[in-house]
Design a protein around this motif. Structure first.
Motif, PDB file in Angstrom:
ATOM      1  N   PHE A 124       1.484 -14.788  24.461  1.00  0.00           N
ATOM      2  CA  PHE A 124       1.563 -13.494  23.803  1.00  0.00           C
ATOM      3  C   PHE A 124       1.648 -13.700  22.294  1.00  0.00           C
ATOM      4  O   PHE A 124       2.487 -14.477  21.815  1.00  0.00           O
ATOM      5  CB  PHE A 124       2.800 -12.719  24.267  1.00  0.00           C
ATOM      6  N   VAL A 125       0.799 -13.010  21.547  1.00  0.00           N
ATOM      7  CA  VAL A 125       0.914 -12.987  20.092  1.00  0.00           C
ATOM      8  C   VAL A 125       1.747 -11.760  19.745  1.00  0.00           C
ATOM      9  O   VAL A 125       1.275 -10.627  19.851  1.00  0.00           O
ATOM     10  CB  VAL A 125      -0.464 -12.930  19.409  1.00  0.00           C
ATOM     11  N   SER A 126       2.992 -11.996  19.362  1.00  0.00           N
ATOM     12  CA  SER A 126       3.859 -10.875  19.013  1.00  0.00           C
ATOM     13  C   SER A 126       3.956 -10.778  17.498  1.00  0.00           C
ATOM     14  O   SER A 126       2.947 -10.619  16.820  1.00  0.00           O
ATOM     15  CB  SER A 126       5.231 -11.020  19.679  1.00  0.00           C
ATOM     16  N   SER A 127       5.131 -10.893  16.958  1.00  0.00           N
ATOM     17  CA  SER A 127       5.344 -10.757  15.512  1.00  0.00           C
ATOM     18  C   SER A 127       6.809 -11.024  15.232  1.00  0.00           C
ATOM     19  O   SER A 127       7.658 -10.911  16.133  1.00  0.00           O
ATOM     20  CB  SER A 127       4.983  -9.334  15.062  1.00  0.00           C
ATOM     21  N   THR A 128       7.139 -11.352  13.986  1.00  0.00           N
ATOM     22  CA  THR A 128       8.553 -11.373  13.625  1.00  0.00           C
ATOM     23  C   THR A 128       9.147  -9.978  13.789  1.00  0.00           C
ATOM     24  O   THR A 128      10.365  -9.836  13.930  1.00  0.00           O
ATOM     25  CB  THR A 128       8.755 -11.867  12.188  1.00  0.00           C
ATOM     26  N   ALA A 129       8.302  -8.939  13.800  1.00  0.00           N
ATOM     27  CA  ALA A 129       8.759  -7.579  14.081  1.00  0.00           C
ATOM     28  C   ALA A 129       9.254  -7.424  15.511  1.00  0.00           C
ATOM     29  O   ALA A 129       9.884  -6.424  15.857  1.00  0.00           O
ATOM     30  CB  ALA A 129       7.627  -6.578  13.820  1.00  0.00           C
ATOM     31  N   ALA A 130       8.987  -8.417  16.358  1.00  0.00           N
ATOM     32  CA  ALA A 130       9.505  -8.414  17.725  1.00  0.00           C
ATOM     33  C   ALA A 130      10.963  -8.824  17.772  1.00  0.00           C
ATOM     34  O   ALA A 130      11.627  -8.658  18.800  1.00  0.00           O
ATOM     35  CB  ALA A 130       8.689  -9.355  18.594  1.00  0.00           C
ATOM     36  N   LEU A 131      11.456  -9.370  16.652  1.00  0.00           N
ATOM     37  CA  LEU A 131      12.795  -9.958  16.627  1.00  0.00           C
ATOM     38  C   LEU A 131      13.740  -9.256  15.662  1.00  0.00           C
ATOM     39  O   LEU A 131      14.960  -9.428  15.761  1.00  0.00           O
ATOM     40  CB  LEU A 131      12.694 -11.440  16.241  1.00  0.00           C
ATOM     41  N   ILE A 132      13.200  -8.488  14.715  1.00  0.00           N
ATOM     42  CA  ILE A 132      14.029  -7.820  13.722  1.00  0.00           C
ATOM     43  C   ILE A 132      13.356  -6.507  13.322  1.00  0.00           C
ATOM     44  O   ILE A 132      12.124  -6.413  13.288  1.00  0.00           O
ATOM     45  CB  ILE A 132      14.249  -8.715  12.492  1.00  0.00           C
ATOM     46  N   SER A 133      14.164  -5.504  13.038  1.00  0.00           N
ATOM     47  CA  SER A 133      13.633  -4.188  12.648  1.00  0.00           C
ATOM     48  C   SER A 133      13.660  -4.026  11.134  1.00  0.00           C
ATOM     49  O   SER A 133      14.391  -4.726  10.432  1.00  0.00           O
ATOM     50  CB  SER A 133      14.461  -3.075  13.306  1.00  0.00           C
ATOM     51  N   LEU A 178       8.601 -12.116  32.137  1.00  0.00           N
ATOM     52  CA  LEU A 178       7.574 -12.789  32.928  1.00  0.00           C
ATOM     53  C   LEU A 178       7.919 -14.257  33.129  1.00  0.00           C
ATOM     54  O   LEU A 178       7.707 -14.807  34.219  1.00  0.00           O
ATOM     55  CB  LEU A 178       6.213 -12.642  32.234  1.00  0.00           C
ATOM     56  N   ARG A 179       8.478 -14.880  32.101  1.00  0.00           N
ATOM     57  CA  ARG A 179       8.857 -16.293  32.231  1.00  0.00           C
ATOM     58  C   ARG A 179       9.914 -16.477  33.327  1.00  0.00           C
ATOM     59  O   ARG A 179       9.868 -17.435  34.105  1.00  0.00           O
ATOM     60  CB  ARG A 179       9.379 -16.823  30.894  1.00  0.00           C
ATOM     61  N   LEU A 180      10.854 -15.558  33.393  1.00  0.00           N
ATOM     62  CA  LEU A 180      11.868 -15.614  34.442  1.00  0.00           C
ATOM     63  C   LEU A 180      11.248 -15.404  35.820  1.00  0.00           C
ATOM     64  O   LEU A 180      11.577 -16.107  36.784  1.00  0.00           O
ATOM     65  CB  LEU A 180      12.942 -14.550  34.196  1.00  0.00           C
ATOM     66  N   GLU A 181      10.337 -14.455  35.908  1.00  0.00           N
ATOM     67  CA  GLU A 181       9.738 -14.110  37.195  1.00  0.00           C
ATOM     68  C   GLU A 181       8.816 -15.203  37.727  1.00  0.00           C
ATOM     69  O   GLU A 181       8.655 -15.341  38.944  1.00  0.00           O
ATOM     70  CB  GLU A 181       8.981 -12.792  37.071  1.00  0.00           C
ATOM     71  N   LEU A 182       8.221 -15.981  36.814  1.00  0.00           N
ATOM     72  CA  LEU A 182       7.286 -17.028  37.231  1.00  0.00           C
ATOM     73  C   LEU A 182       7.929 -18.405  37.306  1.00  0.00           C
ATOM     74  O   LEU A 182       7.232 -19.395  37.549  1.00  0.00           O
ATOM     75  CB  LEU A 182       6.089 -17.078  36.270  1.00  0.00           C
ATOM     76  N   ASN A 183       9.231 -18.447  37.091  1.00  0.00           N
ATOM     77  CA  ASN A 183       9.918 -19.736  37.144  1.00  0.00           C
ATOM     78  C   ASN A 183       9.669 -20.419  38.491  1.00  0.00           C
ATOM     79  O   ASN A 183       9.810 -19.807  39.552  1.00  0.00           O
ATOM     80  CB  ASN A 183      11.413 -19.533  36.949  1.00  0.00           C
ATOM     81  N   GLY A 184       9.263 -21.681  38.425  1.00  0.00           N
ATOM     82  CA  GLY A 184       8.941 -22.437  39.633  1.00  0.00           C
ATOM     83  C   GLY A 184       7.471 -22.403  39.985  1.00  0.00           C
ATOM     84  O   GLY A 184       7.027 -23.140  40.872  1.00  0.00           O
ATOM     85  N   GLU A 185       6.700 -21.551  39.314  1.00  0.00           N
ATOM     86  CA  GLU A 185       5.252 -21.488  39.534  1.00  0.00           C
ATOM     87  C   GLU A 185       4.533 -22.253  38.420  1.00  0.00           C
ATOM     88  O   GLU A 185       5.082 -22.461  37.331  1.00  0.00           O
ATOM     89  CB  GLU A 185       4.781 -20.032  39.567  1.00  0.00           C
ATOM     90  N   PRO A 186       3.275 -22.637  38.644  1.00  0.00           N
ATOM     91  CA  PRO A 186       2.558 -23.456  37.656  1.00  0.00           C
ATOM     92  C   PRO A 186       1.913 -22.632  36.537  1.00  0.00           C
ATOM     93  O   PRO A 186       0.738 -22.825  36.209  1.00  0.00           O
ATOM     94  CB  PRO A 186       1.498 -24.158  38.511  1.00  0.00           C
ATOM     95  N   VAL A 187       2.675 -21.711  35.958  1.00  0.00           N
ATOM     96  CA  VAL A 187       2.161 -20.879  34.873  1.00  0.00           C
ATOM     97  C   VAL A 187       3.182 -20.863  33.743  1.00  0.00           C
ATOM     98  O   VAL A 187       4.332 -20.455  33.937  1.00  0.00           O
ATOM     99  CB  VAL A 187       1.889 -19.426  35.334  1.00  0.00           C
ATOM    100  N   ARG A 188       2.766 -21.316  32.564  1.00  0.00           N
ATOM    101  CA  ARG A 188       3.641 -21.258  31.394  1.00  0.00           C
ATOM    102  C   ARG A 188       3.528 -19.881  30.742  1.00  0.00           C
ATOM    103  O   ARG A 188       2.460 -19.264  30.753  1.00  0.00           O
ATOM    104  CB  ARG A 188       3.245 -22.320  30.363  1.00  0.00           C
ATOM    105  N   VAL A 189       4.630 -19.434  30.146  1.00  0.00           N
ATOM    106  CA  VAL A 189       4.632 -18.181  29.391  1.00  0.00           C
ATOM    107  C   VAL A 189       5.142 -18.494  27.992  1.00  0.00           C
ATOM    108  O   VAL A 189       6.271 -18.947  27.814  1.00  0.00           O
ATOM    109  CB  VAL A 189       5.510 -17.109  30.057  1.00  0.00           C
ATOM    110  N   MET A 190       4.285 -18.251  26.996  1.00  0.00           N
ATOM    111  CA  MET A 190       4.583 -18.629  25.617  1.00  0.00           C
ATOM    112  C   MET A 190       4.439 -17.431  24.696  1.00  0.00           C
ATOM    113  O   MET A 190       3.720 -16.476  25.001  1.00  0.00           O
ATOM    114  CB  MET A 190       3.642 -19.753  25.174  1.00  0.00           C
ATOM    115  N   GLU A 191       5.127 -17.512  23.563  1.00  0.00           N
ATOM    116  CA  GLU A 191       5.058 -16.427  22.572  1.00  0.00           C
ATOM    117  C   GLU A 191       4.980 -17.030  21.178  1.00  0.00           C
ATOM    118  O   GLU A 191       5.778 -17.896  20.823  1.00  0.00           O
ATOM    119  CB  GLU A 191       6.293 -15.529  22.690  1.00  0.00           C
ATOM    120  N   ILE A 192       4.012 -16.563  20.403  1.00  0.00           N
ATOM    121  CA  ILE A 192       3.900 -16.910  18.988  1.00  0.00           C
ATOM    122  C   ILE A 192       4.228 -15.661  18.191  1.00  0.00           C
ATOM    123  O   ILE A 192       3.615 -14.601  18.393  1.00  0.00           O
ATOM    124  CB  ILE A 192       2.480 -17.390  18.629  1.00  0.00           C
ATOM    125  N   ALA A 193       5.205 -15.759  17.284  1.00  0.00           N
ATOM    126  CA  ALA A 193       5.655 -14.602  16.501  1.00  0.00           C
ATOM    127  C   ALA A 193       5.361 -14.838  15.018  1.00  0.00           C
ATOM    128  O   ALA A 193       6.172 -15.441  14.309  1.00  0.00           O
ATOM    129  CB  ALA A 193       7.139 -14.358  16.726  1.00  0.00           C
TER     130      ALA A 193
END
Length: 258
Positions: free
Chosen positions: A141-150, A171-186
């Protein structure tokens, strides 16, 4: 230079892998498509502006498919055209106003949420079966520093990007144990040809955002971070990578010359 095709040797980790990039007709999406193609991925690009998309695809050897992340039928058709997906870069998004809450344009708020949050949900839901089937899938997911501070004047955008951030975490919690990484660039302050223009409505206002800032980030900088994240060994998960220009110490603290 921004907008030029990077020169990189193909990465062994990319060989034979299919990477989907949304919002790829300009900015970070286009830069990411170029970089992933240079890394050796088979790239599929999606966006509404098909003419720009096809031009990009032709220049990098990618496949272009029309995509409107706010439209269920468009997402279904896009997903149905893909036989394999190893990487999904949820990049489509944007900011559409800078109004205070007291003057909120609810249509702008709805658009921001629909594009940034629900668009990412639609694509992720549609492509998750293929990502699971790959045996080593990546959702980024391409988010933003706006995802972390208002910040003042940013509520419609910060609310949506906070939504993207918690979407990635959940999603990362829900896919834990499955072969799918969940990443975020802010990303923090990134100067692209359209982001601030679309948000503020005039080139003069858009230019003022970056005036006096020495070397704001450019789209290729974020593409570099994305390429690095998705080419790590698959047991390495880059949960969250915050990247700002040196001149931006925080959302409200930006060094400006002159």
């Amino acid at each position: 230079m921004p907008g030029t095709e990077p020169t990189h040797s193909p990465t062994p980790a990319a060989r034979g892998r299919v990477a989907v990039v949304t919002g790829a007709s300009s900015g970070i999406g286009a830069a990411t498509a170029r970089r992933l193609a240079a890394e050796g991925f088979d790239v599929v690009v999606g966006a509404r502006r098909v003419d720009r998309l096809e031009s990009l695809a032709a220049s990098i050897g990618a496949r272009a498919l029309p995509l409107d992340v706010t439209d269920d039928a468009s997402v279904t058709a896009f997903a149905g055209a893909l036989d394999r997906v190893d990487v999904l870069v949820n990049n489509a998004g944007g900011a559409f106003d800078a109004a205070p809450v007291a003057e909120a344009d609810l249509d702008s708020w709805a658009r921001s949420y629909e594009v940034n949050v629900l668009g990412s949900v639609r694509l992720t839901k549609a492509l998750l079966p293929a990502l699971r089937a790959s045996g080593a899938g990546d959702v980024l997911f391409v988010s933003s520093t706006a995802a972390l501070i208002s910040y003042e004047g940013g509520a419609s955008y910060t609310a949506a990007k906070h939504g993207v951030h918690t979407l990635a975490e959940t999603l990362r919690l829900e896919l834990n144990g499955e072969p799918v990484r969940v990443m975020e660039i802010a990303p923090g302050m990134v100067r692209t040809e359209e982001f601030s223009l679309n948000r503020l409505g005039s080139q003069e206002k858009a230019d003022a955002v970056y005036r006096g800032v020495r070397e704001p980030l450019v789209a290729d900088d974020i593409a570099d971070c994305i390429a690095w994240a998705v080419t790590r060994p698959h047991h390495v998960n880059i949960d969250l990578l915050v990247v700002r220009p040196l001149a931006q110490a925080a959302q409200h603290k930006v060094a400006r010359e002159g």
